[in-house]
Design an enzyme around this catalytic site. Structure first.
Site, PDB file in Angstrom:
ATOM      1  N   ARG A 141       0.852  -1.185   0.000  1.00 10.38           N
ATOM      2  CA  ARG A 141       0.000   0.000   0.000  1.00 10.38           C
ATOM      3  C   ARG A 141       0.892   1.241   0.000  1.00 10.38           C
ATOM      4  NH1 ARG A 141      -2.099  -3.678   3.751  1.00 10.38           N
ATOM      5  NH2 ARG A 141      -4.235  -4.369   3.301  1.00 10.38           N
ATOM      6  N   HIS A 156      -2.171   3.701  -6.549  1.00  9.82           N
ATOM      7  CA  HIS A 156      -2.651   2.505  -5.853  1.00  9.82           C
ATOM      8  C   HIS A 156      -2.903   1.361  -6.829  1.00  9.82           C
ATOM      9  CE1 HIS A 156      -4.468   0.228  -2.596  1.00  9.82           C
ATOM     10  NE2 HIS A 156      -5.465  -0.068  -3.404  1.00  9.82           N
ATOM     11  N   ARG A 186      -0.347  -1.556  -6.770  1.00 10.11           N
ATOM     12  CA  ARG A 186      -0.596  -2.668  -5.832  1.00 10.11           C
ATOM     13  C   ARG A 186      -1.655  -3.602  -6.397  1.00 10.11           C
ATOM     14  NH1 ARG A 186      -1.234  -4.702  -0.498  1.00 10.11           N
ATOM     15  NH2 ARG A 186      -3.414  -4.925   0.130  1.00 10.11           N
ATOM     16  N   HIS A 222      -4.074  -8.515   3.661  1.00 14.14           N
ATOM     17  CA  HIS A 222      -5.514  -8.344   3.741  1.00 14.14           C
ATOM     18  C   HIS A 222      -6.050  -8.926   5.042  1.00 14.14           C
ATOM     19  CE1 HIS A 222      -6.529  -7.778  -0.805  1.00 14.14           C
ATOM     20  NE2 HIS A 222      -5.910  -6.746  -0.279  1.00 14.14           N
ATOM     21  N   TYR A 240      -2.979 -15.142   9.050  1.00 14.90           N
ATOM     22  CA  TYR A 240      -1.739 -14.573   9.558  1.00 14.90           C
ATOM     23  C   TYR A 240      -0.844 -15.626  10.189  1.00 14.90           C
ATOM     24  CZ  TYR A 240       1.392 -11.342  11.909  1.00 14.90           C
ATOM     25  OH  TYR A 240       2.497 -10.655  12.332  1.00 14.90           O
TER      26      TYR A 240
END
Length: 391
Positions: free
Chosen positions: A203, A311, A314, A337, A346
């Site tokens: 980002r 952006h 990305r 995300h 994660y």
């Protein structure tokens, strides 16, 4: 004179309308917020209130007499975990699109027809569907707290199908060849910025906040641990990524590591806390100054994609990574995300899988460069060379 009843009382006022009073669970008398044109309507109101008390669903109307503007401001102030940029956005939406229309209305008087009329007024005054959807979602979240946590309302009046949905235009996705060409069109100081943003799927706030200590150009790993947020009236605020999933280590495709190493050597101080991408004076790059600082508009004009946003790099990188055959979980971990399964993503996405994504992207970049260097049919293979003369 008030009519005697088993629960509550009804009194006809001088105006001819009927006023209702009844005892709350605490024994204190309450007065209905509105009067009624017919006694039968007043009767039905008392029956409804009594039934709500018996079911434990009654809400004291006096508690809901706070105005929406005051309650929403308190909601923003007391909401835990909001990032400074989010607080700024919420206050702007509240002041621009909600308070001027509904700010003075008491919570107890809000209903779905009023919300529908408010939304129609926004759209009728030229507010885009995207912005109206953002304002609607904020209002719905505020009133959901009034229902579930503060118990000021029995139900949320935001019940308009589709009002929360944005319909943004489809964003462009660059090909590998276009990404590499765009990097060549940039000033030397910002070529690595384009490549890293795209192929590491970062980002803007993440890539602009990278420090030298976050980049291991030998191992080919970038550590995302902070982000820049631009807050109205405050400036650039350095903070953690937007979610837990945003804290991540991203493998960089080997094909772009030489450009990254050259950038570090030429433009980044040896101080571990030195920013990787800056203006020529060494200051952070603001999103609003992006075009002025790096010449974005001129570069994308030459590329032939004049509507491209930064952006979109990305977005293009995410698309390229998705084409490598990686699983959804692996892609979500790489992109940072968040979702309902954020913890699982994660915790379980492995660095081996991430390196595999980076290697696949690197192979694709190398193949594209090799194809670009291949001489045209009939050429000599040398720059400026000529083919054989025909006899």
């Amino acid at each position: 004179m008030a009519a005697r009843r088993r629960f509550g009382s009804i009194r006809k006022r001088d105006s001819g309308r009927y006023q209702v009073r009844y005892p709350g669970p605490d024994g204190r008398q309450r007065t209905a917020p509105d009067t009624f044109a017919r006694k039968s309507d007043a009767d039905r109101y008392l029956l409804m209130v009594e039934a709500q008390m018996m079911r434990g669903e009654w809400i004291d109307p006096e508690r809901a007499r706070i105005t929406l503007g005051d309650y929403a401001e308190r909601w923003i102030t007391q909401r835990p975990g909001l990032r400074p940029r989010t607080v700024g956005l919420y206050r702007w939406l509240l002041g621009k699109h909600i308070t001027p229309y509904l700010g003075g209305v008491e919570l107890s008087r809000l209903d779905t027809p009023m919300i529908r009329e408010w939304r129609a007024s926004l759209l009728g005054n030229g507010v885009s569907e995207t912005m109206a959807a953002k304002a609607y979602r904020l209002l719905r979240a505020v009133l959901m707290t009034a229902v579930n946590e503060d118990q000021l309302l029995r139900k949320n009046p935001c019940r308009i199908p589709g009002a929360d949905q944005e319909k943004p235009a489809e964003r462009p996705v660059l090909t590998l060849a276009q990404v590499l060409k765009l990097a060549e069109l940039m000033d030397e100081r910002y070529r690595a910025l384009v490549l890293v943003t795209t192929f590491a799927c970062l980002r803007w706030g993440e890539v602009s906040a990278l420090q030298r200590q976050d980049v291991d150009a030998d191992a080919g790993v970038i550590r995302v641990r902070q982000t820049f947020n631009e807050v109205r009236g405050v400036g650039l605020v350095l903070g953690p990524p937007k979610s837990r999933a945003g804290l991540r280590a991203v493998s960089v495709p080997a094909a772009i590591l030489p450009a990254l190493r050259e950038h570090l050597a030429a433009f980044v101080d040896d101080n571990p806390e030195a920013l990787v991408f800056t203006t020529p004076s060494g200051r952070p790059i603001w999103r609003g100054n992006l075009n002025k600082v790096i010449g974005w508009s001129a570069a994308i004009g030459k590329l032939g994609v004049p509507g491209l946003h930064f952006h979109d790099l990305r977005h293009s990188g995410n698309t390229i990574a998705a084409r490598t055959g990686a699983s959804t979980r692996e892609l979500m971990a790489r992109m940072g995300h968040d979702s309902a399964q954020a913890a699982m993503i994660y915790q379980h996405a492995t660095s081996e899988a991430d390196r595999a994504i980076a290697q696949a992207v690197s192979d694709a970049v190398k193949a594209e460069r090799k194809k670009a260097r291949k001489p045209a049919a009939g050429g000599s293979g040398k720059p400026g060379g000529r083919g054989k003369k025909r006899g």
